[in-house]
Design a protein around this motif. Sequence first.
Motif, mmCIF file in Angstrom:
data_model
loop_
_atom_site.group_PDB
_atom_site.id
_atom_site.type_symbol
_atom_site.label_atom_id
_atom_site.label_comp_id
_atom_site.label_asym_id
_atom_site.label_seq_id
_atom_site.Cartn_x
_atom_site.Cartn_y
_atom_site.Cartn_z
ATOM 1 N N GLN A 1 0.817 -1.193 0.000
ATOM 2 C CA GLN A 1 0.000 0.000 0.000
ATOM 3 C C GLN A 1 0.864 1.262 0.000
ATOM 4 N N HIS A 2 2.070 1.174 0.555
ATOM 5 C CA HIS A 2 2.941 2.334 0.679
ATOM 6 C C HIS A 2 4.291 2.067 0.028
ATOM 7 N N MET A 3 4.869 3.110 -0.539
ATOM 8 C CA MET A 3 6.178 2.987 -1.151
ATOM 9 C C MET A 3 7.255 2.953 -0.066
ATOM 10 N N ARG A 4 8.112 1.927 -0.106
ATOM 11 C CA ARG A 4 9.195 1.823 0.861
ATOM 12 C C ARG A 4 10.363 2.682 0.391
ATOM 13 N N THR A 5 11.071 3.265 1.356
ATOM 14 C CA THR A 5 12.187 4.148 1.049
ATOM 15 C C THR A 5 13.379 3.751 1.906
ATOM 16 N N ASN A 6 14.549 3.631 1.275
ATOM 17 C CA ASN A 6 15.771 3.335 2.029
ATOM 18 C C ASN A 6 16.179 4.562 2.825
ATOM 19 N N VAL A 7 16.432 4.359 4.102
ATOM 20 C CA VAL A 7 16.835 5.442 5.003
ATOM 21 C C VAL A 7 17.890 4.907 5.962
ATOM 22 N N SER A 8 18.439 5.771 6.751
ATOM 23 C CA SER A 8 19.343 5.386 7.833
ATOM 24 C C SER A 8 19.022 6.297 9.009
ATOM 25 N N ILE A 9 18.145 5.819 9.879
ATOM 26 C CA ILE A 9 17.635 6.634 10.982
ATOM 27 C C ILE A 9 17.868 5.884 12.291
ATOM 28 N N ASP A 10 18.670 6.455 13.169
ATOM 29 C CA ASP A 10 18.917 5.849 14.480
ATOM 30 C C ASP A 10 17.720 6.097 15.378
ATOM 31 N N VAL A 11 17.227 5.026 15.994
ATOM 32 C CA VAL A 11 16.052 5.100 16.863
ATOM 33 C C VAL A 11 16.303 4.298 18.131
ATOM 34 N N VAL A 12 15.423 4.478 19.099
ATOM 35 C CA VAL A 12 15.402 3.637 20.295
ATOM 36 C C VAL A 12 14.088 2.868 20.249
ATOM 37 N N VAL A 13 14.193 1.549 20.431
ATOM 38 C CA VAL A 13 13.007 0.696 20.405
ATOM 39 C C VAL A 13 12.751 0.211 21.820
ATOM 40 N N LEU B 1 10.296 -5.587 27.893
ATOM 41 C CA LEU B 1 11.294 -5.716 28.951
ATOM 42 C C LEU B 1 12.559 -4.894 28.751
ATOM 43 N N ASN B 2 12.730 -4.303 27.585
ATOM 44 C CA ASN B 2 13.993 -3.617 27.345
ATOM 45 C C ASN B 2 13.852 -2.435 26.392
ATOM 46 N N MET B 3 14.826 -1.542 26.462
ATOM 47 C CA MET B 3 14.950 -0.418 25.539
ATOM 48 C C MET B 3 16.315 -0.543 24.883
ATOM 49 N N VAL B 4 16.343 -0.655 23.565
ATOM 50 C CA VAL B 4 17.611 -0.811 22.855
ATOM 51 C C VAL B 4 17.651 0.098 21.640
ATOM 52 N N GLU B 5 18.879 0.372 21.201
ATOM 53 C CA GLU B 5 19.063 1.202 20.024
ATOM 54 C C GLU B 5 19.018 0.347 18.772
ATOM 55 N N GLY B 6 18.528 0.922 17.701
ATOM 56 C CA GLY B 6 18.473 0.251 16.412
ATOM 57 C C GLY B 6 18.538 1.291 15.311
ATOM 58 N N ARG B 7 18.492 0.827 14.085
ATOM 59 C CA ARG B 7 18.537 1.737 12.941
ATOM 60 C C ARG B 7 17.459 1.329 11.948
ATOM 61 N N ILE B 8 16.594 2.277 11.596
ATOM 62 C CA ILE B 8 15.602 2.033 10.551
ATOM 63 C C ILE B 8 16.332 2.152 9.217
ATOM 64 N N THR B 9 16.224 1.093 8.391
ATOM 65 C CA THR B 9 16.900 1.099 7.093
ATOM 66 C C THR B 9 15.913 1.101 5.933
ATOM 67 N N ASP B 10 14.643 0.921 6.223
ATOM 68 C CA ASP B 10 13.598 0.877 5.210
ATOM 69 C C ASP B 10 12.340 1.408 5.884
ATOM 70 N N LEU B 11 11.725 2.430 5.301
ATOM 71 C CA LEU B 11 10.609 3.093 5.980
ATOM 72 C C LEU B 11 9.508 3.438 5.006
ATOM 73 N N SER B 12 8.276 3.323 5.449
ATOM 74 C CA SER B 12 7.112 3.794 4.708
ATOM 75 C C SER B 12 6.110 4.312 5.723
ATOM 76 N N GLU B 13 5.008 4.830 5.238
ATOM 77 C CA GLU B 13 3.969 5.311 6.149
ATOM 78 C C GLU B 13 3.366 4.173 6.964
ATOM 79 N N GLY B 14 3.491 2.938 6.474
ATOM 80 C CA GLY B 14 2.852 1.806 7.122
ATOM 81 C C GLY B 14 3.747 0.903 7.938
#
Length: 124
Positions: free
Chosen positions: A12-24, A28-41
């Motif tokens: 339904q949504h176009m995926r876009t390659n990105v490099s976004i550092d996030v905290v998930v 039970l835990n909070m860890v750092e990760g990186r979004i490498t593919d993102l869309s509205e969905g």
Amino acid sequence: MMTSSTPQSPRQHMRTNVSIDVVVNGVLNMVEGRITDLSEGGARIEGGVILPVRSRCEIHYAGQTVYAVVMWAEVDRMGVRFPYELTDGPLYNALDRARGAWPSEPAQVFRSMRPTTFGRRGLN
């Protein structure tokens, strides 16, 4: 014996390659990760954050919290779906900026790279 299969519906949504550092934030835990593919969905998140399939989590980025459900998980990455589409906020703005970095149609890239001369002679 005849088997029926349901054809895959297009995304339904176009995926876009990105490099976004996030905290998930999982249960039970909070860890750092990186979004490498993102869309509205949804998004693909890589790094040290791997949660069980069907688990719920929060993605924190630039003061925004986005809720997500893990749809698939591998050793070093997972795919999440957003129950509420991204329509505004810092993560949506990052997606919008990433999409604006390249022309929307691949043909435009080739058109802009087209040579203005032919061989050793110009096209004058």
